[in-house]
Design a protein around this motif. Structure first.
Motif, PDB file in Angstrom:
ATOM      1  N   LEU B 426      24.989 -32.912 -58.249  1.00  0.00           N
ATOM      2  CA  LEU B 426      26.313 -32.421 -57.870  1.00  0.00           C
ATOM      3  C   LEU B 426      26.851 -31.526 -58.970  1.00  0.00           C
ATOM      4  CD1 LEU B 426      27.807 -35.762 -56.483  1.00  0.00           C
ATOM      5  CD2 LEU B 426      26.601 -33.961 -55.236  1.00  0.00           C
ATOM      6  N   GLY B 427      27.444 -30.410 -58.556  1.00  0.00           N
ATOM      7  CA  GLY B 427      27.998 -29.482 -59.530  1.00  0.00           C
ATOM      8  C   GLY B 427      29.510 -29.625 -59.619  1.00  0.00           C
ATOM      9  N   ALA B 428      30.135 -28.533 -59.961  1.00  0.00           N
ATOM     10  CA  ALA B 428      31.584 -28.525 -60.085  1.00  0.00           C
ATOM     11  C   ALA B 428      32.205 -28.915 -58.751  1.00  0.00           C
ATOM     12  CB  ALA B 428      32.047 -27.120 -60.494  1.00  0.00           C
ATOM     13  N   ARG B 429      33.312 -29.606 -58.797  1.00  0.00           N
ATOM     14  CA  ARG B 429      34.033 -30.080 -57.599  1.00  0.00           C
ATOM     15  C   ARG B 429      33.144 -30.937 -56.688  1.00  0.00           C
ATOM     16  NH1 ARG B 429      34.879 -24.989 -58.247  1.00  0.00           N
ATOM     17  NH2 ARG B 429      33.632 -24.400 -56.427  1.00  0.00           N
ATOM     18  N   GLY B 430      32.078 -31.487 -57.225  1.00  0.00           N
ATOM     19  CA  GLY B 430      31.263 -32.421 -56.463  1.00  0.00           C
ATOM     20  C   GLY B 430      30.413 -31.812 -55.378  1.00  0.00           C
ATOM     21  N   VAL B 431      30.203 -30.501 -55.433  1.00  0.00           N
ATOM     22  CA  VAL B 431      29.381 -29.863 -54.405  1.00  0.00           C
ATOM     23  C   VAL B 431      27.897 -30.037 -54.739  1.00  0.00           C
ATOM     24  CG1 VAL B 431      28.790 -27.677 -53.286  1.00  0.00           C
ATOM     25  CG2 VAL B 431      31.180 -28.195 -53.869  1.00  0.00           C
ATOM     26  N   ALA B 432      27.116 -30.408 -53.701  1.00  0.00           N
ATOM     27  CA  ALA B 432      25.685 -30.637 -53.911  1.00  0.00           C
ATOM     28  C   ALA B 432      25.001 -29.339 -54.296  1.00  0.00           C
ATOM     29  CB  ALA B 432      25.060 -31.210 -52.652  1.00  0.00           C
ATOM     30  N   GLU B 433      24.084 -29.437 -55.271  1.00  0.00           N
ATOM     31  CA  GLU B 433      23.374 -28.246 -55.749  1.00  0.00           C
ATOM     32  C   GLU B 433      21.877 -28.330 -55.525  1.00  0.00           C
ATOM     33  OE1 GLU B 433      24.332 -27.803 -59.847  1.00  0.00           O
ATOM     34  OE2 GLU B 433      26.223 -26.751 -59.427  1.00  0.00           O
ATOM     35  N   ALA B 434      21.344 -29.524 -55.552  1.00  0.00           N
ATOM     36  CA  ALA B 434      19.887 -29.671 -55.394  1.00  0.00           C
ATOM     37  C   ALA B 434      19.538 -31.104 -55.051  1.00  0.00           C
ATOM     38  CB  ALA B 434      19.154 -29.255 -56.668  1.00  0.00           C
ATOM     39  N   GLU B 435      18.377 -31.236 -54.400  1.00  0.00           N
ATOM     40  CA  GLU B 435      17.754 -32.528 -54.176  1.00  0.00           C
ATOM     41  C   GLU B 435      16.704 -32.659 -55.266  1.00  0.00           C
ATOM     42  OE1 GLU B 435      18.955 -34.405 -51.998  1.00  0.00           O
ATOM     43  OE2 GLU B 435      17.472 -35.557 -50.872  1.00  0.00           O
ATOM     44  N   VAL B 436      16.935 -33.549 -56.209  1.00  0.00           N
ATOM     45  CA  VAL B 436      16.008 -33.685 -57.328  1.00  0.00           C
ATOM     46  C   VAL B 436      15.096 -34.877 -57.057  1.00  0.00           C
ATOM     47  CG1 VAL B 436      15.752 -33.922 -59.812  1.00  0.00           C
ATOM     48  CG2 VAL B 436      17.760 -32.753 -58.863  1.00  0.00           C
ATOM     49  N   ILE B 437      13.799 -34.615 -57.000  1.00  0.00           N
ATOM     50  CA  ILE B 437      12.840 -35.671 -56.708  1.00  0.00           C
ATOM     51  C   ILE B 437      12.008 -35.920 -57.946  1.00  0.00           C
ATOM     52  CG2 ILE B 437      10.944 -36.386 -55.226  1.00  0.00           C
ATOM     53  CD1 ILE B 437      12.070 -34.566 -53.083  1.00  0.00           C
TER      54      ILE B 437
END
Lengths: 507, 507
Positions: B426-437
């Motif tokens: 999650l980035g700024a303001r809680g927006v999803a940025e990536a699915e990290v596996i």
């Protein structure tokens, strides 16, 4: 509280994995009944963890779940129903119209997906579902608690069982736009309640049977194996295996379809089996040692040519089959065939899988392939996951007791009122020429060519099922019905129905 | 032999048709169990025809079928399984590799249909299906009779219950290519047997949940009503209603989904109800008298404008709603809205149905529509009837007792070995940025933006279900997960996943 006889039949003398008579004995057959159980959780649910598989002597009694934790509350298909069927019933009971004799029909306005013909699937399952369509205490308590209908309607539902008549196309039969696949005659109240269930069963099973028939046409004499269970709802998968068998599939991977419907089951092995072992050699040796040289080895986990060589080294030239599940199957099948032949394994068959549909099967017609495993495309109807059938009121009693035709006139969805009869018109050499639908009368033979074939058969009479038949009968019917169609029916391209639908109006 | 307590609960004090807590009481809940019954046909089956509905006083006892004709033989999900799972087991038992500790994972290689995100559906159903996965006497007798596996394997199966661990994405969670939706760790033997069942449940329910989420996005604040039961296998329909509810649908027409899963049910009426009566006036009067002025009248059987006028005449300006099921809904909704307003029925709502999908819903955004009824497109996954998830072995024990990563290398189907962990970055303001596996390790928070969110939760520990939750929890999770995605996720057009999948390799 559920109990059981703990019955344990002796093994049959003939132990090959072939289909038992799909109809079972007339006096002893299996039903899948879907029960709602209420779980009383007096401790951790099934909390006896640490079960030791080393100590797994076969225990009698079918119920591994401690019976005291489960209480049978319902065994009915009656709630597999849309809410509005019941509210319409309530309003009709109040108005005094619920008892009007009514005729509902199931038909499709068109053949979806540019199909040349449809295949009726699900009729046998529907008959069993109608027999189980009763509103038991738990169902009634649910309807009362959530106020779906009033007390008078609940009382009526408590006594419900279908007491009318049903006719239909035989299962496996071909159908066309507006073919009356099912004709239900009873009171409005009794018949309207069956709408959702009848359509659910017929729409899914017919979509699968229709797709399956195109696949077995494309495969010609080569067997098709159904293996799509994992890509469909777990119980839809069982119905799909059954419908595929009707439409000519040779077998299925689904064991429940084997148990319940008598469809022959088959299996090979998966990549996980190879990966479990330290080498492909270990895996193949384990499989051949345990399952015999007639087994099917999956040869594309690592290098196909090396796996084929290894398979023949381990099993010898009597290796049953190899399975290819990836790559360019057309060229790969040719390479593997040449390799097998060079190794002397000329009888070893090649089974191909990997997202096959009827077009991919047809494209492999010239390849040296011996069997097709079909999964996703089969269980999802090859692009047409539902047959689009509807259930419509076409006639009902008026105040004078006469049956009058009814039809709606909404834009783009015009229906054709009046009770229907159907005939397949056959011409010279018995080739089908038209679907003749008689409105309020049975169409007559035209005295030309082969004798025309009436299509509606009695399924339920006075509430009693009279149309039960073994699955093999539906499979035979499908084969005959498809052979009777003109050659254009077997084209896979999108197009018009193979024969026209002709209306014979009431006179 | 089946018996029952004849239990009949008293009506609840609150009689509105609202959802009970979908999780029910932790100590008392409903299961759908699919039993196989053997019918002993000592006379005509259910042959007491001529049942008189005039004499239908409510009778106690849930079983309308005479119990002496039915014998319970099986209550298990264990045969909802592919044949090859069992033959692989046999070979592994013989080879001594069946007990190797193994990790299987469920994932999708891509998001089918150009979807921007997938939605996990079916987890709760799967946990119940695993609990019921036991080989009882009838299942074993079937396997013995048809020689699917040998006696040693039958003995092992008789003692089967899953005793391992399962982790998974929470139901309702968003997922992306290669997200490890389910991680199963146990012996090879125990885990391989769950492959087919796990995929059946997750593939269908996730396909429906994913489609449903796009529809509720397109509908914005307007409620969506699930009404596709008739276009799906009868039990798939129940699962579809449940999955749609998780993804934001307000209600369903399916009564069994109401009873079993607590989804609120709704209904209006059908064209058959109007056609049953001598006039549309008779039909509307019957419906309003019985179901109240708040009912929904179907106004397109004949002439829409006349039906709307008649509806308001009969029910007054407090008429609940009118339903449009045909025609050009965009223009028709506008015309009907103006007519209703002119008649003073400004609070009467407009419900539209008729082969809607997410694109049709979106196209009606500017029309004065109050609710969408969605059928066929919902239960068939809006063009993607299966999520395409696979179940793959990614690690297993070697001879030294170490867990080693495994992967196949077949053309076009490369898998990624090693046990996975997952994190939503999650980035700024809680927006999803990536699915990290993370491969063989849990990825860490990157200390930027909002706190990253681990995605795997324990579902089964030592064979005991620990991840059970009420349906409302999955529904809430879905809403939160969708809100967290970047705005591109909500585009309906075909495209790339809304966030990238990033691998963190083993170090």
């Amino acid at each position: 509280m559920v109990s059981s006889s703990g019955h344990h039949p002796a093994p049959l003398a003939d132990k090959r994995n072939t289909a038992p008579d799909p109809g079972h004995s007339p006096r002893l057959r299996h039903l899948i009944i879907h029960l709602t159980l209420r779980l009383r959780q007096s401790g951790p649910y099934l909390g006896d963890s640490g079960h030791d598989h080393a100590d797994n002597a076969r225990k009698p009694g079918p119920f591994a779940v401690p019976p005291h934790t489960l209480e049978l509350v319902s065994a009915t298909t009656a709630l597999l129903t849309d809410h509005y069927e019941l509210t319409m019933l309530q309003a009709a009971l109040a108005r005094g119209t619920a008892g009007r004799r009514s005729v509902f029909e199931v038909f499709g306005r068109r053949l979806p997906g540019g199909r040349r013909y449809g295949v009726v699937g699900g009729t046998g399952r529907l008959l069993e579902a109608i027999e189980a369509f009763r509103f038991d205490d738990d169902a009634l308590a649910y309807l009362e608690r959530t106020c779906v209908v009033d007390g008078r309607t609940l009382d009526w539902l408590a006594g419900y069982r279908f007491s009318g008549d049903v006719w239909g196309y035989g299962e496996g039969e071909a159908y066309f736009p507006n073919s009356p696949l099912l004709v239900v005659e009873s009171s409005f109240a009794e018949a309207v309640l069956l709408e959702t269930l009848a359509l659910s069963v017929l729409n899914y099973d017919s979509a699968v049977a229709t797709a399956a028939s195109r696949m077995t046409t494309a495969a010609g004499q080569r067997p098709c194996i159904e293996m799509g269970s994992r890509r469909a709802h777990e119980w839809a998968a069982v119905a799909a295996a059954r419908a595929a068998y009707i439409a000519g599939f040779a077998s299925t991977s689904n064991l429940e379809a084997g148990r319940t419907h008598g469809v022959p089951t088959r299996g090979t092995s998966a990549h996980s089996f190879t990966l479990l072992h330290d080498s492909e050699r270990d895996a193949f040796t384990a499989q051949v040692d345990s399952l015999g040289k007639g087994t099917t080895l999956l040869v594309d986990t690592y290098d196909v040519a090396e796996a084929v060589r290894l398979g023949v080294e381990i099993a010898g030239t009597s290796l049953g089959a190899v399975r290819l599940d990836s790559g360019d199957l057309l060229s790969l099948a040719g390479e593997v065939r040449r390799q097998l032949d060079d190794l002397g394994a000329t009888e070893t068959r090649i089974v191909v899988t990997s997202d096959l549909d009827e077009h991919a099967i047809a494209a492999l017609a010239a390849a040296p392939v011996d069997a097709y495993g079909v999964g996703t495309a089969l269980v999802t109807g090859a692009g047409t996951p539902t047959a689009g059938l509807v259930y419509k009121l076409v006639a009902r009693e008026d105040d004078d007791g006469d049956l009058v035709a009814v039809e709606k006139r909404s834009a783009g969805k015009v229906s054709h009122g009046g009770r229907k009869y159907a005939l397949r018109r056959l011409g010279a050499r018995g080739v089908a020429e038209a679907e003749v639908i008689g409105v309020e009368h049975a169409p007559a033979d035209d005295s030309r060519g082969a004798t025309d074939r009436p299509l509606l058969m009695p399924l339920i009479r006075d509430g009693e099922v009279v149309g039960r038949e073994p699955l093999s009968a539906a499979r035979d019917r499908h084969r005959r019905a498809r052979e009777e169609l003109p050659p254009t029916a077997l084209q896979l391209s999108r197009g018009e129905p193979a024969i026209p639908t002709r209306w014979e109006e009431r006179t």
